[in-house]
Design a protein around this motif. Structure first.
Motif, mmCIF file in Angstrom:
data_model
loop_
_atom_site.group_PDB
_atom_site.id
_atom_site.type_symbol
_atom_site.label_atom_id
_atom_site.label_comp_id
_atom_site.label_asym_id
_atom_site.label_seq_id
_atom_site.Cartn_x
_atom_site.Cartn_y
_atom_site.Cartn_z
ATOM 1 N N ARG A 48 0.825 -1.214 0.000
ATOM 2 C CA ARG A 48 0.000 0.000 0.000
ATOM 3 C C ARG A 48 0.853 1.255 0.000
ATOM 4 O O ARG A 48 0.499 2.251 -0.599
ATOM 5 C CB ARG A 48 -0.958 0.026 1.201
ATOM 6 C CG ARG A 48 -1.994 -1.074 1.167
ATOM 7 C CD ARG A 48 -2.908 -0.906 -0.062
ATOM 8 N NE ARG A 48 -3.630 -2.131 -0.340
ATOM 9 C CZ ARG A 48 -3.416 -2.911 -1.381
ATOM 10 N NH1 ARG A 48 -2.488 -2.629 -2.257
ATOM 11 N NH2 ARG A 48 -4.124 -3.989 -1.578
ATOM 12 N N GLU A 49 1.984 1.211 0.718
ATOM 13 C CA GLU A 49 2.830 2.397 0.796
ATOM 14 C C GLU A 49 4.166 2.022 1.421
ATOM 15 O O GLU A 49 4.258 1.062 2.180
ATOM 16 C CB GLU A 49 2.141 3.465 1.659
ATOM 17 C CG GLU A 49 2.721 4.835 1.508
ATOM 18 C CD GLU A 49 1.780 5.923 2.011
ATOM 19 O OE1 GLU A 49 2.310 6.972 2.396
ATOM 20 O OE2 GLU A 49 0.552 5.730 2.014
ATOM 21 N N ARG A 97 -2.022 6.869 8.633
ATOM 22 C CA ARG A 97 -3.162 7.640 8.116
ATOM 23 C C ARG A 97 -4.375 7.571 9.052
ATOM 24 O O ARG A 97 -5.502 7.359 8.638
ATOM 25 C CB ARG A 97 -3.536 7.193 6.715
ATOM 26 C CG ARG A 97 -2.393 7.337 5.722
ATOM 27 C CD ARG A 97 -2.871 7.120 4.308
ATOM 28 N NE ARG A 97 -1.774 7.207 3.394
ATOM 29 C CZ ARG A 97 -1.264 8.341 2.906
ATOM 30 N NH1 ARG A 97 -1.758 9.488 3.262
ATOM 31 N NH2 ARG A 97 -0.260 8.305 2.056
ATOM 32 N N LEU A 134 6.989 3.816 3.814
ATOM 33 C CA LEU A 134 7.105 4.962 4.706
ATOM 34 C C LEU A 134 8.512 5.092 5.276
ATOM 35 O O LEU A 134 9.203 4.088 5.468
ATOM 36 C CB LEU A 134 6.157 4.797 5.912
ATOM 37 C CG LEU A 134 4.695 4.504 5.654
ATOM 38 C CD1 LEU A 134 4.008 4.174 6.974
ATOM 39 C CD2 LEU A 134 4.045 5.700 4.986
#
Length: 122
Positions: A30-31, A55, A33
């Motif tokens: 998803r991401e 988030r 970081l």
């Protein structure tokens, strides 16, 4: 034409962990970081002993080094958290994975892969 069907290349995100390169299916990611503040979870298994805020959602942070019975490593400037979505008990769940360094999304052929190490993760 006849014969065995061609296997299709998989899109994967590659990352390093304790000097080894691992890959995750890109569709799970998803991401990626930078390191984030962690909150310890008393009584949790050592390899998932913290959570992070992603988030506005609290998600578990897994240390794959500990899950694979490797030495705990110190964070470096290259360290990242890879947030994946994984189906647990029929429900999509976000999980953060510590990585020593994240490389890139690339294509690999299924015959060039090995099964993931067996660990105590569901």
């Amino acid at each position: 034409m006849t014969g065995a069907p061609k296997s299709e290349a998989m899109q994967v995100l590659t990352f390093d962990l304790h000097g080894e390169t691992f890959a995750l299916e890109a569709g799970l990611v998803r991401e990626v970081l930078d390191l984030a503040p962690e909150t310890a979870v008393p009584g949790a298994a050592p390899f998932v002993a913290a959570v992070i805020n992603f988030r506005g959602r609290v998600i578990p942070l897994a240390d794959l080094r500990l899950a694979f019975d490797l030495e705990r490593g110190e964070a470096t400037v290259d360290s990242r958290i890879v947030v994946i979505e994984h189906d647990l008990d029929g429900e999509p769940t976000l999980i953060g994975l510590r990585a020593d360094k994240v490389h890139e999304v690339t294509s690999i052929e299924p015959q060039d892969t090995e099964d993931a190490p067996r660990v105590g993760l569901r």
